[in-house]
Design a protein around this motif. Structure first.
Motif, mmCIF file in Angstrom:
data_model
loop_
_atom_site.group_PDB
_atom_site.id
_atom_site.type_symbol
_atom_site.label_atom_id
_atom_site.label_comp_id
_atom_site.label_asym_id
_atom_site.label_seq_id
_atom_site.Cartn_x
_atom_site.Cartn_y
_atom_site.Cartn_z
ATOM 1 N N UNK A 56 41.617 33.140 35.695
ATOM 2 C CA UNK A 56 42.463 33.602 34.583
ATOM 3 C C UNK A 56 43.459 34.635 35.090
ATOM 4 N N UNK A 57 42.965 35.601 35.852
ATOM 5 C CA UNK A 57 43.834 36.650 36.398
ATOM 6 C C UNK A 57 44.936 36.046 37.266
ATOM 7 N N UNK A 58 44.590 35.151 38.159
ATOM 8 C CA UNK A 58 45.569 34.553 39.068
ATOM 9 C C UNK A 58 46.621 33.745 38.317
ATOM 10 N N UNK A 59 46.187 33.007 37.291
ATOM 11 C CA UNK A 59 47.130 32.182 36.528
ATOM 12 C C UNK A 59 48.128 33.054 35.771
ATOM 13 N N UNK A 60 47.644 34.122 35.152
ATOM 14 C CA UNK A 60 48.538 34.993 34.396
ATOM 15 C C UNK A 60 49.489 35.758 35.313
ATOM 16 N N UNK A 61 48.989 36.213 36.453
ATOM 17 C CA UNK A 61 49.869 36.898 37.408
ATOM 18 C C UNK A 61 50.957 35.958 37.924
ATOM 19 N N UNK A 62 50.569 34.721 38.211
ATOM 20 C CA UNK A 62 51.558 33.757 38.704
ATOM 21 C C UNK A 62 52.638 33.507 37.661
ATOM 22 N N UNK A 63 52.243 33.390 36.399
ATOM 23 C CA UNK A 63 53.217 33.190 35.322
ATOM 24 C C UNK A 63 54.140 34.394 35.190
ATOM 25 N N UNK A 64 53.582 35.585 35.262
ATOM 26 C CA UNK A 64 54.386 36.810 35.164
ATOM 27 C C UNK A 64 55.398 36.884 36.304
ATOM 28 N N UNK A 65 54.963 36.601 37.525
ATOM 29 C CA UNK A 65 55.890 36.598 38.676
ATOM 30 C C UNK A 65 56.960 35.525 38.515
ATOM 31 N N UNK A 66 56.554 34.350 38.036
ATOM 32 C CA UNK A 66 57.506 33.258 37.842
ATOM 33 C C UNK A 66 58.636 33.658 36.898
ATOM 34 N N UNK A 67 58.327 34.492 35.923
ATOM 35 C CA UNK A 67 59.313 34.936 34.948
ATOM 36 C C UNK A 67 60.111 36.145 35.420
ATOM 37 N N UNK A 68 59.856 36.590 36.647
ATOM 38 C CA UNK A 68 60.618 37.698 37.209
ATOM 39 C C UNK A 68 59.956 39.051 37.105
ATOM 40 N N UNK A 69 58.715 39.100 36.626
ATOM 41 C CA UNK A 69 58.025 40.375 36.515
ATOM 42 C C UNK A 69 57.565 40.909 37.859
ATOM 43 N N UNK A 70 57.412 42.219 37.939
ATOM 44 C CA UNK A 70 56.979 42.901 39.159
ATOM 45 C C UNK A 70 55.638 43.572 38.900
ATOM 46 N N UNK A 71 54.688 43.365 39.799
ATOM 47 C CA UNK A 71 53.399 44.062 39.737
ATOM 48 C C UNK A 71 53.327 45.040 40.899
ATOM 49 N N UNK A 72 53.200 46.316 40.590
ATOM 50 C CA UNK A 72 53.073 47.354 41.607
ATOM 51 C C UNK A 72 51.592 47.538 41.903
ATOM 52 N N UNK A 73 51.084 46.690 42.787
ATOM 53 C CA UNK A 73 49.655 46.645 43.074
ATOM 54 C C UNK A 73 49.225 47.869 43.882
ATOM 55 N N UNK A 74 48.059 48.390 43.569
ATOM 56 C CA UNK A 74 47.517 49.524 44.309
ATOM 57 C C UNK A 74 48.185 50.839 43.989
ATOM 58 N N UNK A 75 48.908 50.897 42.882
ATOM 59 C CA UNK A 75 49.561 52.134 42.456
ATOM 60 C C UNK A 75 48.844 52.657 41.215
ATOM 61 N N UNK A 76 49.096 53.892 40.858
ATOM 62 C CA UNK A 76 48.459 54.472 39.674
ATOM 63 C C UNK A 76 49.380 55.523 39.088
ATOM 64 N N UNK A 77 49.436 55.567 37.771
ATOM 65 C CA UNK A 77 50.255 56.574 37.089
ATOM 66 C C UNK A 77 49.544 57.918 37.151
ATOM 67 N N UNK A 78 50.278 58.917 37.606
ATOM 68 C CA UNK A 78 49.734 60.279 37.704
ATOM 69 C C UNK A 78 50.075 61.111 36.478
ATOM 70 N N UNK A 79 51.311 60.974 35.991
ATOM 71 C CA UNK A 79 51.707 61.738 34.807
ATOM 72 C C UNK A 79 52.930 61.093 34.179
ATOM 73 N N UNK A 80 53.173 61.457 32.902
ATOM 74 C CA UNK A 80 54.354 60.982 32.195
ATOM 75 C C UNK A 80 55.050 62.159 31.530
ATOM 76 N N UNK A 81 56.372 62.134 31.579
ATOM 77 C CA UNK A 81 57.176 63.166 30.923
ATOM 78 C C UNK A 81 57.512 62.725 29.502
#
Length: 437
Positions: free
Chosen positions: A262-287
């Motif tokens: 399921x994860x692989x199929x959804x990621x592939x669809x997201x990439x196909x549509x031009x989406x970017x996944x910033x893998x291995x990153x994490x949000x530290x704070x938001x302004x």
């Protein structure tokens, strides 16, 4: 870095929301700290199996008016009956368009066989998982449950015993495949995903088929652990041709191959549509400025903020650190958002571990558009989707995946609709705020 939408979290909610937004032409980026909860899932998806008062739900669409009475803060209740129905249709369509073959319908739940052989009511199941209609008995007279010698994450005797109690003549066997010895020597390597890499090799299929054929004479169907078909069901389809009998698979202990699919199929669809996944990153704070998110700072980007017109919080619950605790306090770690429920420490759990646990309903408090509140006020360009929301019990009510899918689509529609409003304004109205959502 500037995007239309930044989504925080790459689980079922984050990927679903990202796909819908990308379909609408939005530039989207997902900040992904690690593997999502999908790696721990069965691959099946619940919509609504029980009302808060404990009554069983067989027809989810018909049960929403009663749910709205019992749990007005449930995410489904916030959407409303008509929106709930349309979003379930859209969710099923999105999964199909992502290449996932699922059985089931929101009109009627069905039973699936669990990894220990019991039945569980659900909404959607992977096509190769054994399922049957609620009003019918198990559809097989004689079933052979086959395990793999030395593989401890699947117990065929336990499955067989449960099936026998449900009226099926089930038996169990284990097969020994010498080419798996390299994995068997190291128990930490003898896992479903690694086994699938070997079983999926074309040269190993005849040997697997030979062993199954030897054991399966006189049986109507075969059940295997989900240790093959890592990329698709084609391997299982080919094996079924060799065997000449229906072949089904059951999920194993994590990592779950069916959940990974399921994860692989959804990621592939997201990439196909031009989406970017910033893998291995994490949000530290938001302004925040003037009740809007103005910058997102992540571990990998340091002091360079991500900028977005809209932000979606899909960080999950306690398992994914979307919610955290200290001894006497539960909190949302990025913005310390308002929570829907904040009971005293002694009320977080019940002594009976099998009883519904109150902490599972904890989550962020939102307005009717699923915009989180901070100190009682909505953050205008921030939305929440999935398990980070409060007001529902994913286990007792059997609605975890459904809430993730539908809330993600609901949020996406809010963002898309807001853009349509802005486009329809006279020049300058969007900036002056003359028209609001």
């Amino acid at each position: 870095m500037k995007f239309d939408v930044v989504l925080i979290g790459s689980g079922l909610a984050g990927l679903t929301c990202g796909i819908r937004l990308a379909e609408a032409g939005k530039s989207c980026a997902i900040v992904s700290a690690g593997e999502s909860a999908l790696y721990f899932s069965s691959g099946s998806m619940d919509l609504l199996a029980r009302l808060p008062d404990g009554r069983q739900v067989t027809q989810p669409l018909a049960a929403i008016p009663e749910l709205m009475q019992q749990a007005p803060m449930h995410p489904y209740s916030r959407m409303g009956e008509k929106r709930f129905a349309s979003l379930t249709d859209r969710a099923e369509q999105l999964l199909r368009e992502s290449g996932l073959t699922m059985t089931g319908s929101a009109l009627q739940n069905h039973y699936r066989i669990t990894p220990i052989g019991r039945r569980r009511m659900t909404w959607l199941s992977p096509a190769r998982v054994p399922t049957y209609a609620l009003e019918h008995p198990l559809p097989w007279q004689r079933v052979l449950v086959i395990g793999i010698e030395g593989f401890l994450d699947f117990q065929p005797k336990m499955v067989t015993s449960a099936l026998q109690q449900q009226g099926t003549k089930a038996q169990s066997q284990e097969i020994y495949l010498p080419f798996l010895d390299k994995l068997r020597d190291n128990p930490s390597e003898f896992r479903s995903v690694n086994i699938a890499r070997w079983l999926d090799l074309p040269e190993n299929l005849p040997r697997l088929a030979e062993e199954i054929n030897r054991l399966s004479k006189g049986y109507d169907a075969i059940i295997l652990p989900a240790c093959l078909g890592l990329a698709s069901d084609k391997v299982i389809e080919d094996l079924q041709i060799w065997i000449g009998k229906p072949i089904y698979v059951l999920p194993t202990l994590p990592p779950s191959l069916l959940g990974m699919r399921v994860d692989q199929a959804l990621r592939a669809r997201f990439h196909q549509l031009g989406g970017i996944v910033m893998t291995g990153d994490a949000v530290r704070r938001m302004e925040i400025a003037q009740d809007r998110i103005t910058g997102i700072y992540t571990r990998n980007h340091g002091d360079i903020p991500l900028r977005a017109s809209q932000v979606v919080l899909a960080t999950g619950s306690f398992l994914n650190n979307g919610l955290k605790t200290v001894f006497d306090r539960i909190y949302e770690p990025l913005l310390d958002l308002d929570l829907l429920e904040t009971p005293a420490r002694e009320q977080w759990t019940r002594q009976n571990v099998f009883a519904p646990q109150p902490y599972l309903k904890f989550g962020v408090k939102t307005d009717e558009y699923l915009r989180p509140l901070k100190e009682g006020k909505a953050i205008e360009n921030l939305y929440a989707a999935g398990a980070v929301l409060g007001g529902f019990d994913p286990l007792f009510e059997g609605c975890g995946a459904g809430v993730s899918l539908l809330s993600a689509l609901y949020v996406a529609e809010q963002i898309i609709a807001q853009r349509r409003v802005e486009k329809s304004m006279l020049p300058g109205q969007a900036e002056t705020g003359e028209v609001k959502q």
